[in-house]
Design a protein around this motif. Structure first.
Motif, PDB file in Angstrom:
ATOM      1  N   LEU A 179      36.639 -29.424 -41.685  1.00 32.97           N
ATOM      2  CA  LEU A 179      36.390 -30.842 -41.420  1.00 32.97           C
ATOM      3  C   LEU A 179      34.907 -31.171 -41.476  1.00 32.97           C
ATOM      4  CD1 LEU A 179      37.345 -33.657 -40.483  1.00 32.97           C
ATOM      5  CD2 LEU A 179      37.166 -32.824 -38.125  1.00 32.97           C
ATOM      6  N   LEU A 180      34.112 -30.442 -40.703  1.00 34.67           N
ATOM      7  CA  LEU A 180      32.682 -30.748 -40.607  1.00 34.67           C
ATOM      8  C   LEU A 180      31.956 -30.489 -41.928  1.00 34.67           C
ATOM      9  CD1 LEU A 180      31.777 -29.315 -37.075  1.00 34.67           C
ATOM     10  CD2 LEU A 180      32.939 -31.432 -37.690  1.00 34.67           C
ATOM     11  N   ALA A 181      32.222 -29.319 -42.516  1.00 30.93           N
ATOM     12  CA  ALA A 181      31.554 -28.984 -43.774  1.00 30.93           C
ATOM     13  C   ALA A 181      32.049 -29.889 -44.897  1.00 30.93           C
ATOM     14  CB  ALA A 181      31.804 -27.512 -44.119  1.00 30.93           C
ATOM     15  N   GLY A 182      33.321 -30.263 -44.858  1.00 27.90           N
ATOM     16  CA  GLY A 182      33.859 -31.162 -45.872  1.00 27.90           C
ATOM     17  C   GLY A 182      33.160 -32.510 -45.857  1.00 27.90           C
ATOM     18  N   ALA A 183      32.965 -33.044 -44.661  1.00 25.04           N
ATOM     19  CA  ALA A 183      32.273 -34.327 -44.532  1.00 25.04           C
ATOM     20  C   ALA A 183      30.855 -34.221 -45.074  1.00 25.04           C
ATOM     21  CB  ALA A 183      32.249 -34.761 -43.070  1.00 25.04           C
ATOM     22  N   ALA A 184      30.164 -33.147 -44.707  1.00 27.94           N
ATOM     23  CA  ALA A 184      28.790 -32.957 -45.176  1.00 27.94           C
ATOM     24  C   ALA A 184      28.753 -32.757 -46.687  1.00 27.94           C
ATOM     25  CB  ALA A 184      28.158 -31.762 -44.464  1.00 27.94           C
ATOM     26  N   ASN A 185      29.656 -31.941 -47.197  1.00 28.33           N
ATOM     27  CA  ASN A 185      29.616 -31.598 -48.616  1.00 28.33           C
ATOM     28  C   ASN A 185      29.958 -32.776 -49.523  1.00 28.33           C
ATOM     29  OD1 ASN A 185      28.650 -29.030 -48.533  1.00 28.33           O
ATOM     30  ND2 ASN A 185      30.671 -28.073 -48.300  1.00 28.33           N
ATOM     31  N   ALA A 186      30.861 -33.631 -49.080  1.00 27.10           N
ATOM     32  CA  ALA A 186      31.159 -34.809 -49.893  1.00 27.10           C
ATOM     33  C   ALA A 186      29.894 -35.652 -50.059  1.00 27.10           C
ATOM     34  CB  ALA A 186      32.272 -35.621 -49.258  1.00 27.10           C
TER      35      ALA A 186
ATOM     36  N   SER B 152      36.910 -34.123 -53.781  1.00 23.46           N
ATOM     37  CA  SER B 152      38.347 -34.170 -53.510  1.00 23.46           C
ATOM     38  C   SER B 152      38.651 -35.300 -52.536  1.00 23.46           C
ATOM     39  CB  SER B 152      38.799 -32.835 -52.920  1.00 23.46           C
ATOM     40  OG  SER B 152      38.220 -32.648 -51.643  1.00 23.46           O
ATOM     41  N   ALA B 153      39.896 -35.759 -52.564  1.00 25.24           N
ATOM     42  CA  ALA B 153      40.297 -36.796 -51.609  1.00 25.24           C
ATOM     43  C   ALA B 153      40.153 -36.275 -50.189  1.00 25.24           C
ATOM     44  CB  ALA B 153      41.738 -37.233 -51.869  1.00 25.24           C
ATOM     45  N   GLU B 154      40.367 -34.980 -49.975  1.00 23.31           N
ATOM     46  CA  GLU B 154      40.258 -34.382 -48.645  1.00 23.31           C
ATOM     47  C   GLU B 154      38.832 -34.520 -48.112  1.00 23.31           C
ATOM     48  OE1 GLU B 154      41.846 -32.838 -51.141  1.00 23.31           O
ATOM     49  OE2 GLU B 154      43.872 -33.103 -50.331  1.00 23.31           O
ATOM     50  N   ASP B 155      37.876 -34.021 -48.905  1.00 21.82           N
ATOM     51  CA  ASP B 155      36.486 -34.074 -48.442  1.00 21.82           C
ATOM     52  C   ASP B 155      35.960 -35.503 -48.404  1.00 21.82           C
ATOM     53  OD1 ASP B 155      36.482 -31.408 -48.010  1.00 21.82           O
ATOM     54  OD2 ASP B 155      35.096 -30.885 -49.634  1.00 21.82           O
ATOM     55  N   GLY B 156      36.366 -36.306 -49.375  1.00 25.64           N
ATOM     56  CA  GLY B 156      35.948 -37.706 -49.366  1.00 25.64           C
ATOM     57  C   GLY B 156      36.420 -38.415 -48.111  1.00 25.64           C
ATOM     58  N   LEU B 188      30.217 -46.041 -50.089  1.00 28.07           N
ATOM     59  CA  LEU B 188      31.123 -46.759 -50.993  1.00 28.07           C
ATOM     60  C   LEU B 188      30.633 -46.698 -52.436  1.00 28.07           C
ATOM     61  CD1 LEU B 188      31.804 -49.892 -48.722  1.00 28.07           C
ATOM     62  CD2 LEU B 188      33.408 -48.031 -49.239  1.00 28.07           C
ATOM     63  N   THR B 189      29.352 -46.955 -52.628  1.00 29.08           N
ATOM     64  CA  THR B 189      28.783 -46.957 -53.977  1.00 29.08           C
ATOM     65  C   THR B 189      28.927 -45.592 -54.647  1.00 29.08           C
ATOM     66  OG1 THR B 189      27.178 -48.644 -53.347  1.00 29.08           O
ATOM     67  CG2 THR B 189      26.682 -47.345 -55.310  1.00 29.08           C
ATOM     68  N   LEU B 190      28.614 -44.548 -53.892  1.00 26.36           N
ATOM     69  CA  LEU B 190      28.679 -43.204 -54.473  1.00 26.36           C
ATOM     70  C   LEU B 190      30.110 -42.829 -54.831  1.00 26.36           C
ATOM     71  CD1 LEU B 190      26.115 -41.386 -52.152  1.00 26.36           C
ATOM     72  CD2 LEU B 190      25.836 -41.971 -54.573  1.00 26.36           C
ATOM     73  N   LEU B 191      31.071 -43.410 -54.125  1.00 27.62           N
ATOM     74  CA  LEU B 191      32.479 -43.167 -54.455  1.00 27.62           C
ATOM     75  C   LEU B 191      32.950 -44.065 -55.592  1.00 27.62           C
ATOM     76  CD1 LEU B 191      34.017 -42.719 -50.879  1.00 27.62           C
ATOM     77  CD2 LEU B 191      33.951 -40.983 -52.689  1.00 27.62           C
ATOM     78  N   GLY B 192      32.116 -45.033 -56.006  1.00 26.67           N
ATOM     79  CA  GLY B 192      32.485 -45.938 -57.080  1.00 26.67           C
ATOM     80  C   GLY B 192      33.198 -47.181 -56.603  1.00 26.67           C
ATOM     81  N   LEU B 193      33.138 -47.441 -55.287  1.00 31.76           N
ATOM     82  CA  LEU B 193      33.881 -48.569 -54.724  1.00 31.76           C
ATOM     83  C   LEU B 193      32.967 -49.772 -54.511  1.00 31.76           C
ATOM     84  CD1 LEU B 193      35.930 -46.501 -52.127  1.00 31.76           C
ATOM     85  CD2 LEU B 193      36.690 -47.350 -54.354  1.00 31.76           C
ATOM     86  N   PRO B 194      33.537 -50.977 -54.412  1.00 32.12           N
ATOM     87  CA  PRO B 194      32.722 -52.182 -54.179  1.00 32.12           C
ATOM     88  C   PRO B 194      32.002 -52.133 -52.831  1.00 32.12           C
ATOM     89  CG  PRO B 194      35.088 -52.686 -54.071  1.00 32.12           C
ATOM     90  CD  PRO B 194      34.957 -51.290 -54.591  1.00 32.12           C
ATOM     91  N   SER B 195      30.844 -52.789 -52.782  1.00 33.59           N
ATOM     92  CA  SER B 195      30.052 -52.808 -51.537  1.00 33.59           C
ATOM     93  C   SER B 195      30.527 -53.907 -50.612  1.00 33.59           C
ATOM     94  CB  SER B 195      28.577 -53.037 -51.870  1.00 33.59           C
ATOM     95  OG  SER B 195      28.061 -51.926 -52.582  1.00 33.59           O
ATOM     96  N   ILE B 196      30.042 -53.856 -49.366  1.00 33.23           N
ATOM     97  CA  ILE B 196      30.278 -54.946 -48.437  1.00 33.23           C
ATOM     98  C   ILE B 196      29.030 -55.807 -48.437  1.00 33.23           C
ATOM     99  CG2 ILE B 196      31.753 -53.449 -47.044  1.00 33.23           C
ATOM    100  CD1 ILE B 196      29.625 -53.272 -44.963  1.00 33.23           C
ATOM    101  N   PRO B 197      29.165 -57.110 -48.135  1.00 28.27           N
ATOM    102  CA  PRO B 197      28.007 -58.000 -48.156  1.00 28.27           C
ATOM    103  C   PRO B 197      26.975 -57.587 -47.106  1.00 28.27           C
ATOM    104  CG  PRO B 197      30.028 -59.180 -47.534  1.00 28.27           C
ATOM    105  CD  PRO B 197      30.407 -57.769 -47.724  1.00 28.27           C
ATOM    106  N   VAL B 198      25.703 -57.793 -47.405  1.00 28.45           N
ATOM    107  CA  VAL B 198      24.651 -57.420 -46.460  1.00 28.45           C
ATOM    108  C   VAL B 198      23.882 -58.646 -45.983  1.00 28.45           C
ATOM    109  CG1 VAL B 198      22.500 -56.182 -46.145  1.00 28.45           C
ATOM    110  CG2 VAL B 198      24.367 -55.132 -47.423  1.00 28.45           C
ATOM    111  N   ALA B 199      23.337 -59.409 -46.928  1.00 28.69           N
ATOM    112  CA  ALA B 199      22.481 -60.535 -46.554  1.00 28.69           C
ATOM    113  C   ALA B 199      23.294 -61.729 -46.071  1.00 28.69           C
ATOM    114  CB  ALA B 199      21.620 -60.948 -47.741  1.00 28.69           C
ATOM    115  N   GLY B 200      22.640 -62.589 -45.287  1.00 29.16           N
ATOM    116  CA  GLY B 200      23.248 -63.838 -44.840  1.00 29.16           C
ATOM    117  C   GLY B 200      24.402 -63.624 -43.877  1.00 29.16           C
ATOM    118  N   THR B 201      25.241 -64.631 -43.769  1.00 28.66           N
ATOM    119  CA  THR B 201      26.370 -64.571 -42.845  1.00 28.66           C
ATOM    120  C   THR B 201      27.500 -63.742 -43.454  1.00 28.66           C
ATOM    121  OG1 THR B 201      27.119 -66.636 -43.806  1.00 28.66           O
ATOM    122  CG2 THR B 201      25.889 -66.772 -41.758  1.00 28.66           C
ATOM    123  N   PRO B 202      28.340 -63.227 -42.568  1.00 30.82           N
ATOM    124  CA  PRO B 202      29.492 -62.443 -43.052  1.00 30.82           C
ATOM    125  C   PRO B 202      30.402 -63.263 -43.941  1.00 30.82           C
ATOM    126  CG  PRO B 202      29.632 -62.908 -40.678  1.00 30.82           C
ATOM    127  CD  PRO B 202      28.264 -63.240 -41.123  1.00 30.82           C
TER     128      PRO B 202
END
Lengths: 204, 204
Positions: A179-186, B152-156, B188-202
């Motif tokens: 678990l811990l190493a997996g989180a870090a390694n990803a 892997s999906a596990e480590d991700g 999110l970005t490193l996984l290739g997924l869309p980002s969440i808004p940062v600036a301004g109001t939610p």
DNA sequence: CGCGTTTTAGAGCAGACGATCTAAAACGGG
DNA sequence: CCCGTTTTAGATCGTCTGCTCTAAAACGCG
């Protein structure tokens, strides 16, 4: 000119740190502290003020002793990328080695003592230093081409910071290497950095 | 056949949850609980056993009320990738909206109550569910090509779990949008997924 | 060797803690 | 309409809490 103290400050602070680390602030009594510090209540209050002030000193002691030294240790790595990997390897091993699963006193305090404004500012300042360390070393790794530039050094550093804190939370209830190493390694892999070992015994 | 209870269980559990959430287990007294739950100590002990058992019930209430509902809410997103992004957006907004900075009761409890074996197992089981949720939805996002397969999906999933927990620690001492959203967005970005808004109001 | 100063030791302060006790109150069944 | 049962209310149990008090002890200085 007066009676000298019988205790060594670093020694008793270390004992107090151990108490607070294992039990938290609220659950650690002054009698427990007195016993472990080998001091009478009167001496403790004379030397440190009150329980809260003692806690702050013990936390400072922890930060100087544990966190700063860990950062300093990895600064000597051959490359900035290797330093980040080494840092996470260190954190994971430390988390798994402790049979008490005490985690990190800084994280524990951030969760328990954040209602105290003064304490919160001290903790925030320390987390800032952590973030700055990651930002600096990640930027260096990006400059050498070791790390991806798909994310900014700022956000990458924030991500690494959150990951360390998350690992320190996880290790308190599920001290599992996968678990811990997996989180870090990803996180490391996605940044383009070398992984930490997972299977078998720790490197060393 | 006997005198009926004057309180509604869900209501008083909610009040107890609020107490423990704001103050933690150790720092919350039975008198505080009695006042907020609008019950006498005798009624509380008759209905729930002791303080520890009440805490467990309050924690279960929190998990069913807050965590499970949040997971259920994002399951309806158009794509698995969007669901992950929505989840993190939710967590960040929740973290920033609370002026008390209470964070997440599950995280707080994992840090404070991990010395209690029974409690630790319950917490670990809940974190497992979290991890399984991330694993399932990340694998789906990988299958649709939304998310990278560099990890892997596990480590991700482990990485996403650690990131959420880390954000929940950070928000207790540094409830700063750039920090929390930056940590989430790098992952999110490193996984290739869309980002969440940062600036301004939610968004909303 | 007193003297001033600080630190010790250990008892003990007032208050808060988790938990319980005794009764009275509020029902449904017979 | 009393009985059995459960829940209420409020006082209170013994213990522990953070902290402080009074003295005695241990120094350096003159």
């Amino acid at each position: 000119m007066a009676r000298p103290r019988e205790f060594d400050e670093a020694t008793v602070l270390d004992a107090a740190m151990q108490c607070f680390w294992a039990g938290g602030f609220e659950a650690t009594s002054t009698r427990e502290l007195a016993e472990r510090m080998r001091m009478t209540p009167a001496s403790i209050y004379n030397a440190f003020g009150d329980k809260r002030a003692l806690f702050r000193r013990a936390l400072d002691h922890y930060i100087a002793q544990t966190l700063h030294k860990r950062i300093a240790r990895v600064e000597g790595c051959p490359s900035p990328g290797a330093a980040i990997t080494q840092f996470f390897s260190d954190v994971v091993e430390r988390s798994l080695d402790d049979p008490q699963r005490r985690g990190c006193l800084l994280v524990n305090s951030a969760v328990e003592a954040s209602h105290d404004a003064e304490m919160r500012e001290a903790l925030a300042g320390e987390l800032d230093q952590y973030e700055a360390f990651f930002r600096r070393i990640l930027a260096a790794a990006q400059a050498t081409g070791e790390a991806t530039t798909a994310v900014s050094a700022e956000d990458g550093a924030r991500q690494l910071l959150a990951t360390v804190l998350g690992i320190r939370v996880l290790c308190r209830v599920r001290p599992d290497r996968d678990l811990l190493a997996g989180a870090a390694n990803a996180a490391l892999t996605l940044l383009g950095l070398p992984s930490i070992p997972v299977a078998g015994t720790p490197p060393e």
